[in-house]
Motif scaffolding. Structure first.
Motif, short mmCIF file in Angstrom:
data_model
loop_
_atom_site.label_atom_id
_atom_site.label_comp_id
_atom_site.label_asym_id
_atom_site.label_seq_id
_atom_site.Cartn_x
_atom_site.Cartn_y
_atom_site.Cartn_z
N ILE A 190 2.80 -2.11 4.47
CA ILE A 190 1.37 -2.00 5.04
C ILE A 190 1.31 -0.70 5.75
O ILE A 190 2.14 -0.07 6.46
CB ILE A 190 1.36 -2.98 6.29
CG1 ILE A 190 1.36 -4.60 5.79
CG2 ILE A 190 -0.28 -2.65 6.98
CD1 ILE A 190 0.35 -4.92 4.78
N ARG A 191 0.38 0.15 5.33
CA ARG A 191 -0.13 1.31 5.78
C ARG A 191 -1.63 1.42 6.14
O ARG A 191 -2.49 1.24 5.11
CB ARG A 191 0.28 2.58 4.57
CG ARG A 191 1.77 2.75 4.81
CD ARG A 191 2.16 4.29 4.17
NE ARG A 191 3.50 4.52 3.91
CZ ARG A 191 3.91 5.61 3.45
NH1 ARG A 191 2.90 6.49 2.95
NH2 ARG A 191 5.24 5.87 3.21
N ASP A 192 -1.94 1.97 6.94
CA ASP A 192 -3.26 2.04 7.52
C ASP A 192 -3.87 0.81 7.22
O ASP A 192 -5.44 0.89 6.66
CB ASP A 192 -4.24 3.33 6.81
CG ASP A 192 -3.32 4.82 6.93
OD1 ASP A 192 -2.75 4.99 8.30
OD2 ASP A 192 -3.31 5.46 6.08
N GLY A 193 -3.56 -0.49 7.55
CA GLY A 193 -4.25 -1.54 7.30
C GLY A 193 -4.30 -2.00 5.97
O GLY A 193 -5.02 -3.13 5.55
N GLN A 194 -3.73 -1.30 4.99
CA GLN A 194 -3.70 -1.72 3.57
C GLN A 194 -2.22 -1.93 2.92
O GLN A 194 -1.48 -1.33 3.18
CB GLN A 194 -4.67 -0.75 2.81
CG GLN A 194 -5.96 -0.49 3.42
CD GLN A 194 -6.97 -1.67 3.02
OE1 GLN A 194 -6.68 -2.29 2.28
NE2 GLN A 194 -7.95 -1.79 3.95
N TRP A 195 -2.33 -2.73 1.74
CA TRP A 195 -1.17 -2.99 1.04
C TRP A 195 -0.71 -1.61 0.36
O TRP A 195 -1.81 -0.84 -0.13
CB TRP A 195 -1.12 -3.91 0.13
CG TRP A 195 -0.90 -5.35 0.58
CD1 TRP A 195 -2.27 -6.18 0.53
CD2 TRP A 195 0.09 -6.10 1.10
NE1 TRP A 195 -1.63 -7.53 1.08
CE2 TRP A 195 -0.33 -7.25 1.04
CE3 TRP A 195 1.56 -5.70 1.44
CZ2 TRP A 195 0.61 -8.17 2.14
CZ3 TRP A 195 2.32 -6.26 2.20
CH2 TRP A 195 1.87 -7.84 2.15
N TYR A 196 0.37 -1.12 0.33
CA TYR A 196 0.64 0.19 -0.18
C TYR A 196 1.99 0.24 -0.96
O TYR A 196 3.06 -0.51 -0.62
CB TYR A 196 0.70 1.38 1.04
CG TYR A 196 1.23 2.70 0.61
CD1 TYR A 196 0.43 3.43 0.09
CD2 TYR A 196 2.62 3.03 0.87
CE1 TYR A 196 0.92 4.80 -0.22
CE2 TYR A 196 3.14 4.31 0.31
CZ TYR A 196 2.23 5.06 -0.14
OH TYR A 196 2.79 6.41 -0.66
N ARG A 197 2.12 0.95 -2.08
CA ARG A 197 3.02 1.21 -2.90
C ARG A 197 3.33 2.67 -3.17
O ARG A 197 2.23 3.44 -3.26
CB ARG A 197 3.35 0.58 -4.15
CG ARG A 197 3.67 -0.87 -3.87
CD ARG A 197 3.87 -1.73 -5.38
NE ARG A 197 4.83 -1.28 -6.23
CZ ARG A 197 5.08 -1.87 -7.18
NH1 ARG A 197 4.11 -2.49 -7.71
NH2 ARG A 197 5.81 -1.19 -7.80
N SER A 198 4.57 3.43 -3.27
CA SER A 198 4.44 4.88 -3.33
C SER A 198 4.04 5.12 -4.85
O SER A 198 4.33 4.39 -5.84
CB SER A 198 6.09 5.30 -2.99
OG SER A 198 6.20 6.54 -3.61
#
Length: 363
Positions: A102-110
């Motif tokens: 979770i980054r900035d309230g969103q799902w995240y992948r590199s």
């Protein structure tokens, strides 16, 4: 609390769902094929076996709770395999891993690893708290250890051993349990379910086509690390290890309706398309059958909450005592109102069994 591992060793083939449809291009009916059998199949076997040769009081058997399906290597059932959470991406063939966060309230992948596709569906329970990279390096992941195969069956006439002229042949979509695909690829595999009660060891007919299986009940000790894991309270994130059918109505939902239950609406969900969840129950007179068809949130689905849930699926109590346990679950475990009640609580079928999960970016 679950006290037994029910170990099912197929003696040959097992029945696999005929699938969603049949057509000239899809005669075997593999589309929508479903395996392994859900917990309600094993619960039906408990009641059928107890009716033939009673091994437990019928009223006590009504307290039965079963969860699954899982699988294991036959000589090591305690370290059984369960579905990998959707946050963990593991590709055995390419020896690559990635994880959602979770980054900035969103799902995240590199950006560097977002193209990695998972090819493994299962991980051993003892690596539940490990990262995707640790699971892969320790050999704790596997693909399905079974394969589908079609068998042509004859339908004989009543007076002689000859195939009927019309409709005399039909295809069965069967499944053959094989060997694990991890480091111990030569190990024979079996199905595993969690249960509050044991069933006498022996040979049983199991599944839609009554294929023969060998069943053993393995009691978990009071200090079992499996029970300790199941007792852990869920804080802000968790993952389903069994299919979840939510809500008290006949509608299928992604989570219990907050308007009618005390369930907090998840802030984030990571899931896949719903899976069929169909079972049959008898009427009050022990005759006839009533089919129930729903769609389930698939195992592996991940939920993230704004506030800590601070509950486990079962609750803290060491020994379930009915009817007191029902009141206790409503206070300290997942409340019964979160599960559909159509003749009985689907919680008794292990519906929505989940474990706490660590996700980067979630406190």
């Amino acid at each position: 609390m679950y006290r037994y591992l029910i170990i099912i060793n197929p003696l040959g083939f097992l029945y696999g769902s005929a699938g969603a449809f049949l057509s000239p291009d899809n005669l075997v009916g593999r589309s929508g094929a479903k395996f392994p059998p859900d917990a309600y199949t094993l619960s039906g076997l408990f009641f059928a076996a107890n009716k033939t040769e009673p091994f437990i009081d019928h009223e006590e058997l009504k307290k039965l709770h079963i969860a699954g399906p899982f699988w294991a290597e036959l000589n090591n059932p305690e370290y059984f395999y369960l579905p990998i959470p959707w946050t963990k991406i593991i590709n055995q063939e390419e020896n690559q891993t990635d994880e959602w966060e979770i980054r900035d309230g969103q799902w995240y992948r590199s950006e560097e690893t977002k193209d990695i596709k998972p090819d493994s569906r299962w991980q051993t329970i003892n690596y539940w708290e490990d990262s995707a990279a640790e699971i892969l390096s320790n050999g704790g992941t596997s693909k399905d250890p079974w394969k589908y195969t079609s068998i042509l069956h004859p339908k004989l006439t009543k007076t002689e051993r000859c195939v009927q002229e019309e409709g005399g042949l039909f295809l069965e979509n069967s499944v053959q349990m094989g060997y694990s695909t991890g480091d111990n690829a030569d190990q024979e595999t079996c199905l595993v379910y969690l249960s509050t009660h044991e069933i006498p060891d022996g040979w049983y007919c199991f599944g839609g086509e009554n294929h023969l299986v060998e069943i053993n009940s393995m009691k978990l000790p009071d200090d079992s690390w499996i029970l300790q894991l199941l007792k852990q309270k869920i804080q802000r994130s968790c993952a389903l290890i069994t299919p979840g059918v939510w809500g008290s109505t006949r509608f299928s939902r992604r989570y219990p309706d907050p308007e009618h239950t005390t369930f907090p609406e998840p802030s984030h969900i990571l899931t896949d398309r719903p899976s069929p969840y169909r079972y049959r129950v008898g009427d009050n007179k022990g005759k006839g059958r009533l089919g129930r068809g729903r769609y389930a949130v698939p195992a592996g689905t991940v939920y993230v909450f704004d506030e800590p849930l601070n509950k486990s699926w079962w609750g803290d109590r060491k020994e379930p005592g009915f009817p007191d346990e029902l009141e206790f679950i409503n206070e300290s475990g997942f409340p019964n109102e979160w599960f559909p009640n159509e003749g009985f609580y689907l919680k008794q079928l292990g519906c929505g069994l989940c474990l706490p999960l660590d996700i980067t970016g979630v406190d």
